[in-house]
Design a protein around this motif. Structure first.
Motif, PDB file in Angstrom:
ATOM      1  N   MET A  22       0.935  -1.107  -0.040  1.00 47.60           N
ATOM      2  CA  MET A  22      -0.058  -0.036   0.006  1.00 47.60           C
ATOM      3  C   MET A  22       0.902   1.277   0.094  1.00 47.60           C
ATOM      4  SD  MET A  22      -3.216   0.305  -0.354  1.00 47.60           S
ATOM      5  CE  MET A  22      -4.317   1.471  -0.371  1.00 47.60           C
ATOM      6  N   LEU A  23       1.817   1.258   0.855  1.00 43.88           N
ATOM      7  CA  LEU A  23       2.913   2.241   0.890  1.00 43.88           C
ATOM      8  C   LEU A  23       3.430   2.548  -0.532  1.00 43.88           C
ATOM      9  CD1 LEU A  23       4.534   4.406   2.435  1.00 43.88           C
ATOM     10  CD2 LEU A  23       6.248   2.823   3.079  1.00 43.88           C
ATOM     11  N   TYR A  24       3.943   1.231  -1.138  1.00 43.22           N
ATOM     12  CA  TYR A  24       4.618   1.334  -2.491  1.00 43.22           C
ATOM     13  C   TYR A  24       3.439   2.302  -3.682  1.00 43.22           C
ATOM     14  CZ  TYR A  24       6.789  -0.093  -6.644  1.00 43.22           C
ATOM     15  OH  TYR A  24       7.418  -0.368  -7.855  1.00 43.22           O
ATOM     16  N   ILE A  25       2.303   1.731  -3.559  1.00 41.40           N
ATOM     17  CA  ILE A  25       1.331   2.386  -4.227  1.00 41.40           C
ATOM     18  C   ILE A  25       1.285   3.963  -4.242  1.00 41.40           C
ATOM     19  CG2 ILE A  25      -1.260   2.533  -4.937  1.00 41.40           C
ATOM     20  CD1 ILE A  25      -1.155  -0.565  -4.535  1.00 41.40           C
ATOM     21  N   GLY A  26       1.484   4.528  -2.759  1.00 41.89           N
ATOM     22  CA  GLY A  26       1.181   5.740  -2.498  1.00 41.89           C
ATOM     23  C   GLY A  26       2.304   6.575  -2.911  1.00 41.89           C
ATOM     24  N   LEU A  27       3.580   5.840  -2.745  1.00 47.30           N
ATOM     25  CA  LEU A  27       4.759   6.592  -3.352  1.00 47.30           C
ATOM     26  C   LEU A  27       4.647   6.715  -5.104  1.00 47.30           C
ATOM     27  CD1 LEU A  27       7.397   4.799  -1.154  1.00 47.30           C
ATOM     28  CD2 LEU A  27       6.798   7.336  -1.054  1.00 47.30           C
ATOM     29  N   LEU A  28       4.331   5.772  -5.302  1.00 47.37           N
ATOM     30  CA  LEU A  28       4.180   5.620  -6.831  1.00 47.37           C
ATOM     31  C   LEU A  28       3.303   6.747  -7.370  1.00 47.37           C
ATOM     32  CD1 LEU A  28       4.974   4.022  -9.462  1.00 47.37           C
ATOM     33  CD2 LEU A  28       2.796   2.700  -9.305  1.00 47.37           C
ATOM     34  N   VAL A  29       2.086   6.673  -6.606  1.00 46.04           N
ATOM     35  CA  VAL A  29       1.271   7.829  -7.089  1.00 46.04           C
ATOM     36  C   VAL A  29       1.680   9.461  -7.055  1.00 46.04           C
ATOM     37  CG1 VAL A  29      -1.169   8.936  -6.488  1.00 46.04           C
ATOM     38  CG2 VAL A  29      -0.902   6.707  -6.876  1.00 46.04           C
ATOM     39  N   PHE A  30       2.476   9.369  -5.544  1.00 48.32           N
ATOM     40  CA  PHE A  30       3.010  10.706  -5.473  1.00 48.32           C
ATOM     41  C   PHE A  30       4.012  10.889  -6.571  1.00 48.32           C
ATOM     42  CE2 PHE A  30       6.431  13.131  -3.347  1.00 48.32           C
ATOM     43  CZ  PHE A  30       5.832  14.172  -3.038  1.00 48.32           C
ATOM     44  N   GLY A  31       4.763  10.093  -6.902  1.00 48.11           N
ATOM     45  CA  GLY A  31       6.054  10.291  -7.841  1.00 48.11           C
ATOM     46  C   GLY A  31       5.324  10.584  -9.030  1.00 48.11           C
ATOM     47  N   VAL A  32       4.219  10.062  -9.545  1.00 46.91           N
ATOM     48  CA  VAL A  32       3.684  10.454 -10.772  1.00 46.91           C
ATOM     49  C   VAL A  32       3.212  11.917 -11.071  1.00 46.91           C
ATOM     50  CG1 VAL A  32       1.762   9.934 -12.322  1.00 46.91           C
ATOM     51  CG2 VAL A  32       3.235   7.934 -11.660  1.00 46.91           C
ATOM     52  N   GLN A  33       2.499  12.102  -9.742  1.00 49.43           N
ATOM     53  CA  GLN A  33       2.006  13.494  -9.526  1.00 49.43           C
ATOM     54  C   GLN A  33       3.082  14.587  -9.782  1.00 49.43           C
ATOM     55  OE1 GLN A  33      -0.305  13.542  -6.138  1.00 49.43           O
ATOM     56  NE2 GLN A  33      -2.036  12.756  -7.263  1.00 49.43           N
ATOM     57  N   LEU A  34       4.241  14.262  -8.952  1.00 51.46           N
ATOM     58  CA  LEU A  34       5.346  15.023  -9.247  1.00 51.46           C
ATOM     59  C   LEU A  34       6.006  15.225 -10.536  1.00 51.46           C
ATOM     60  CD1 LEU A  34       7.217  16.535  -6.959  1.00 51.46           C
ATOM     61  CD2 LEU A  34       8.666  14.664  -6.936  1.00 51.46           C
ATOM     62  N   VAL A  35       6.175  14.070 -11.216  1.00 50.00           N
ATOM     63  CA  VAL A  35       6.707  14.052 -12.538  1.00 50.00           C
ATOM     64  C   VAL A  35       5.666  15.021 -13.467  1.00 50.00           C
ATOM     65  CG1 VAL A  35       7.214  12.633 -14.509  1.00 50.00           C
ATOM     66  CG2 VAL A  35       8.104  12.069 -12.102  1.00 50.00           C
ATOM     67  N   HIS A  36       4.345  14.554 -13.085  1.00 52.28           N
ATOM     68  CA  HIS A  36       3.318  15.275 -14.051  1.00 52.28           C
ATOM     69  C   HIS A  36       3.272  16.887 -13.944  1.00 52.28           C
ATOM     70  CE1 HIS A  36      -0.656  16.814 -15.158  1.00 52.28           C
ATOM     71  NE2 HIS A  36      -0.516  16.000 -16.137  1.00 52.28           N
ATOM     72  N   ASN A  37       3.824  17.265 -12.695  1.00 49.68           N
ATOM     73  CA  ASN A  37       3.653  18.743 -12.241  1.00 49.68           C
ATOM     74  C   ASN A  37       5.093  19.216 -13.288  1.00 49.68           C
ATOM     75  OD1 ASN A  37       1.779  18.825 -10.904  1.00 49.68           O
ATOM     76  ND2 ASN A  37       3.050  18.730  -8.967  1.00 49.68           N
ATOM     77  N   GLU A  38       6.171  18.484 -13.575  1.00 54.46           N
ATOM     78  CA  GLU A  38       7.335  18.772 -14.267  1.00 54.46           C
ATOM     79  C   GLU A  38       7.292  18.868 -15.813  1.00 54.46           C
ATOM     80  OE1 GLU A  38      10.281  20.273 -13.006  1.00 54.46           O
ATOM     81  OE2 GLU A  38       9.094  20.315 -10.916  1.00 54.46           O
ATOM     82  N   LEU A  39       6.577  17.634 -16.208  1.00 46.79           N
ATOM     83  CA  LEU A  39       6.645  17.376 -17.704  1.00 46.79           C
ATOM     84  C   LEU A  39       5.130  17.466 -18.267  1.00 46.79           C
ATOM     85  CD1 LEU A  39       8.800  13.826 -17.492  1.00 46.79           C
ATOM     86  CD2 LEU A  39       9.704  16.310 -18.261  1.00 46.79           C
ATOM     87  N   GLY A  40       4.224  17.590 -17.590  1.00 44.07           N
ATOM     88  CA  GLY A  40       2.837  17.799 -18.324  1.00 44.07           C
ATOM     89  C   GLY A  40       2.332  16.342 -18.473  1.00 44.07           C
TER      90      GLY A  40
END
Length: 48
Positions: A1-19
């Motif tokens: 569950m923690l891994y999924i949370g980190l993955l989602v957070f990472g995607v949102q972070l990268v999305h903010n950078e790359l669109g």
């Protein structure tokens, strides 16, 4: 569950950078090893 949370957070972070292209990149990366494995199996002789 923690891994999924980190993955989602990472995607949102990268999305903010790359669109929107970030989703494409994140979607392709897990599929690449699968494609490679299928390609290798396809090239292998059937009697091996």
């Amino acid at each position: 569950m923690l891994y999924i949370g980190l993955l989602v957070f990472g995607v949102q972070l990268v999305h903010n950078e790359l669109g929107d292209s970030a989703y494409l990149i994140v979607g392709i990366v897990p599929v690449l090893p699968l494609i490679f494995a299928l390609w290798r199996n396809g090239r292998r002789p059937s009697d091996a």
